[in-house]
Design an enzyme around this catalytic site. Structure first.
Site, PDB file in Angstrom:
ATOM      1  CD1 TRP A  38      -3.118   1.852  -8.917  1.00 52.50           C
ATOM      2  CD2 TRP A  38      -2.720  -0.055  -7.840  1.00 52.50           C
ATOM      3  NE1 TRP A  38      -4.093   0.953  -9.283  1.00 52.50           N
ATOM      4  CE2 TRP A  38      -3.868  -0.229  -8.647  1.00 52.50           C
ATOM      5  CE3 TRP A  38      -2.284  -1.139  -7.087  1.00 52.50           C
ATOM      6  CZ2 TRP A  38      -4.589  -1.419  -8.695  1.00 52.50           C
ATOM      7  CZ3 TRP A  38      -2.987  -2.326  -7.138  1.00 52.50           C
ATOM      8  CH2 TRP A  38      -4.123  -2.451  -7.940  1.00 52.50           C
ATOM      9  CD  GLN A 112      -2.852   5.855 -10.249  1.00 48.86           C
ATOM     10  OE1 GLN A 112      -1.769   5.476  -9.848  1.00 48.86           O
ATOM     11  NE2 GLN A 112      -3.991   5.418  -9.722  1.00 48.86           N
ATOM     12  CG  ASP A 174     -10.509   4.771 -10.034  1.00 51.91           C
ATOM     13  OD1 ASP A 174      -9.602   5.617 -10.123  1.00 51.91           O
ATOM     14  OD2 ASP A 174     -10.300   3.590  -9.731  1.00 51.91           O
ATOM     15  NE  ARG A 207     -14.049  -1.261  -5.574  1.00 53.83           N
ATOM     16  CZ  ARG A 207     -12.831  -0.840  -5.924  1.00 53.83           C
ATOM     17  NH1 ARG A 207     -12.102  -0.140  -5.076  1.00 53.83           N
ATOM     18  NH2 ARG A 207     -12.326  -1.100  -7.116  1.00 53.83           N
ATOM     19  CE1 TYR A 362     -12.343   3.243  -4.473  1.00 53.20           C
ATOM     20  CE2 TYR A 362     -12.967   3.534  -6.755  1.00 53.20           C
ATOM     21  CZ  TYR A 362     -12.065   3.094  -5.815  1.00 53.20           C
ATOM     22  OH  TYR A 362     -10.901   2.499  -6.229  1.00 53.20           O
ATOM     23  CD1 TRP A 363     -12.099   7.191  -6.284  1.00 56.18           C
ATOM     24  CD2 TRP A 363     -11.450   9.096  -5.299  1.00 56.18           C
ATOM     25  NE1 TRP A 363     -10.800   7.022  -5.843  1.00 56.18           N
ATOM     26  CE2 TRP A 363     -10.383   8.167  -5.239  1.00 56.18           C
ATOM     27  CE3 TRP A 363     -11.275  10.362  -4.736  1.00 56.18           C
ATOM     28  CZ2 TRP A 363      -9.150   8.477  -4.640  1.00 56.18           C
ATOM     29  CZ3 TRP A 363     -10.049  10.652  -4.148  1.00 56.18           C
ATOM     30  CH2 TRP A 363      -9.012   9.722  -4.110  1.00 56.18           C
ATOM     31  CD  GLU A 406      -9.740   2.181  -1.084  1.00 55.98           C
ATOM     32  OE1 GLU A 406     -10.444   1.227  -0.658  1.00 55.98           O
ATOM     33  OE2 GLU A 406      -9.451   2.319  -2.296  1.00 55.98           O
TER      34      GLU A 406
HETATM   35  C1  2M8 Z   1      -8.264   2.892  -7.076  1.00 54.96           C
HETATM   36  O1  2M8 Z   1      -8.185   2.495  -8.431  1.00 54.96           O
HETATM   37  C2  2M8 Z   1      -8.061   1.126  -8.829  1.00 54.96           C
HETATM   38  C3  2M8 Z   1      -7.840   1.099 -10.333  1.00 54.96           C
HETATM   39  O2  2M8 Z   1      -6.651   1.719 -10.655  1.00 54.96           O
HETATM   40  C4  2M8 Z   1      -9.243   0.260  -8.480  1.00 54.96           C
HETATM   41  O3  2M8 Z   1     -10.306   0.772  -8.113  1.00 54.96           O
HETATM   42  O4  2M8 Z   1      -9.117  -0.969  -8.581  1.00 54.96           O
HETATM   43  C5  2M8 Z   1      -8.185   4.435  -7.010  1.00 54.96           C
HETATM   44  O5  2M8 Z   1      -8.575   4.913  -5.757  1.00 54.96           O
HETATM   45  C6  2M8 Z   1      -6.779   4.906  -7.354  1.00 54.96           C
HETATM   46  O6  2M8 Z   1      -6.665   6.286  -7.146  1.00 54.96           O
HETATM   47  C7  2M8 Z   1      -5.721   4.167  -6.534  1.00 54.96           C
HETATM   48  O7  2M8 Z   1      -4.462   4.501  -7.031  1.00 54.96           O
HETATM   49  C8  2M8 Z   1      -5.909   2.646  -6.594  1.00 54.96           C
HETATM   50  C9  2M8 Z   1      -5.005   1.898  -5.612  1.00 54.96           C
HETATM   51  O8  2M8 Z   1      -5.131   2.463  -4.328  1.00 54.96           O
HETATM   52  O9  2M8 Z   1      -7.251   2.306  -6.278  1.00 54.96           O
END
Ligand code: 2M8
Length: 439
Positions: A38, A112, A174, A207, A362-363, A406
């Protein structure tokens, strides 16, 4: 003060995690949930790597640059050809339908949050072999310049100095509540067909929801139908946003690009113009005097999105705010009713005062190591050393208590999402360095 032995053990454990997640020339963000490379993860990872293996840190960045599109875009994912169970994978993105996609690697079709050039500077600064590091800078500079030109050419059609994103995944945050209303307005013209893998690895309540995933996947299908033509996408999609975090990271990266250009004796006049434009635009178009907050501009609905989340404070990292505004942001970050819970762990990713605040999802509330790291740098920029030290200490203590997760529950510190998460490991290495220097 944290015990020296405990810090050393933690650092060693972080190094082991990065080695376990090493794919050779890139690092996967986590063992099962994220099996590819990523974009902003690799930037954060390279910073940690540079403290113990500068050659490997450079490799991490070179690997990401292999995915560069002919228009300069660096994709949000460079796919690992040995892994097949991730949604949406390379076949779903099908980027070969765009003439601009790279031929020898498979990538996603979006970008990104651009912290990569900032990371390149850190890797250079931390390097001991300066001759080799200069060769590295020489090699990456033209690619990084193309990458930054991409934002001004393809993501800023009116020349405002602000880049827009076309998918929540581009933000990196996200399912942040910042996008709720905009996503709500997207009416699905067809039902996207896909199978989620993430919720078989991590509990679903940590999630994004299925409703959100429908929108995420629908947007990817829309881009694929448009053959990744950005003019067409801008015209047809209603998710076109100029985010504060994205633009502040872009700005900080541009300052580093200028520095790299100077180090190499390159012409930096164009970079200087980009810097000036972005600085002005962030402090005018993305600033709301009434609420005293920065926001994201929603271009499709022509309005500023004001939501109290951690992204609002990214001008501290970029060093773009006046000292008056910085002081007020610092107070908000320290507030026990907003970001820094009493007897808990700072910083919440969404203010506790927002109705969407959620301890696990998550976020939408949990603590993340990368946003804490950004804020620590931001507080340092404005001379708030005591607060930065305190946040550094709290972040290290959180990981000592719960492991390299995470994200974390801000009240209890419980770890969520993927365990052995790479950027938590790499940025803790960087924070331990900082903490040990200041003690
Ligand atoms: C998360 O995003 C990915 C999609 O790109 C996912 O949920 O599958 C996010 O936290 C993103 O910020 C991060 O770069 C990625 C990989 O850690 O996971």
């Amino acid at each position: 003060m944290i015990d020296k032995g405990a810090l050393e053990t933690l650092r060693n454990r972080a190094i082991v995690i990065l080695k376990e997640n090493d794919l050779g020339s890139s690092t996967k963000p986590a063992p099962h949930l994220y099996p590819h490379q990523w974009n902003w993860d690799s930037a954060f990872i390279a910073i940690g790597l540079s403290h113990f293996d500068e050659e490997r840190a450079q490799k991490e960045i070179l690997s990401l640059l292999r995915g560069q599109w002919s228009n300069g875009m660096l994709p949000h994912i460079v796919f690992n050809p040995h892994c097949v169970d991730y949604h949406p994978g390379p076949a779903f993105w099908d980027c070969s339908i765009s003439p601009g996609s790279p031929k020898d690697v498979q990538t996603s079709g979006i970008t990104q949050s651009p912290i990569l050039t900032f990371a390149v500077c850190q890797v250079f600064e931390n390097s001991k072999d300066k001759k080799r590091a200069m060769e590295f800078l020489n090699r990456v500079f033209p690619k990084l310049k193309e990458y930054h030109r991409f934002f001004f050419t393809h993501r800023d059609p009116k020349g405002e100095g602000l880049a827009h994103i076309i998918h929540p995944w581009e933000s990196g945050l996200d399912n942040s509540p910042r996008w709720d209303e905009v996503l709500e307005h997207i009416k699905l013209k067809w039902t996207p067909k896909y199978k989620r893998v993430d919720t078989s690895i991590v509990p679903a309540n940590q999630r994004p929801t299925d409703k959100e995933y429908d929108k995420y996947t629908y947007l990817v299908e829309l881009f694929r139908k448009a053959k990744y033509n950005l003019d067409y996408i801008r015209d047809k999609s209603s998710f076109i946003i100029q985010p504060i975090l994205f633009n502040c990271l872009m700005y900080a990266s541009l300052r580093c690009l200028e520095q790299i250009g100077n180090t190499l004796g390159e012409d930096i006049s164009e970079i200087k113009q980009w810097i000036l434009k972005t600085d002005n635009a962030i402090n005018t178009k993305l600033w709301d005097e009434d609420s005293g907050m920065y926001g994201d501009y929603d271009l499709a609905n022509d309005r500023l999105i004001i939501k109290n989340t951690i992204a609002n404070f990214s001008p501290l990292f970029a060093g773009l705010s006046s000292s008056r505004v910085a002081a007020s942001m610092k107070r908000t970050l320290m507030s026990p009713t907003k970001y820094w819970p009493d007897n808990g762990y700072p910083l919440c990713s969404v203010s506790m005062s927002e109705p969407e605040f959620n301890l696990v999802r998550y976020w939408r509330g949990p603590v993340w190591v990368n946003t804490n790291w950004l804020m620590i740098k931001g507080l340092e920029n404005y001379g708030y050393h005591r607060e930065a030290d305190n946040l550094t200490k709290k972040t290290i203590e959180l990981v000592l208590k719960s492991g390299f997760y995470e994200y974390f529950n801000p009240y209890t510190g419980e770890g969520y999402g993927a365990s052995n998460f790479s950027w938590s490991a790499s940025l803790v290495i960087d924070l331990i360095e900082l903490y040990s220097k200041n003690e």
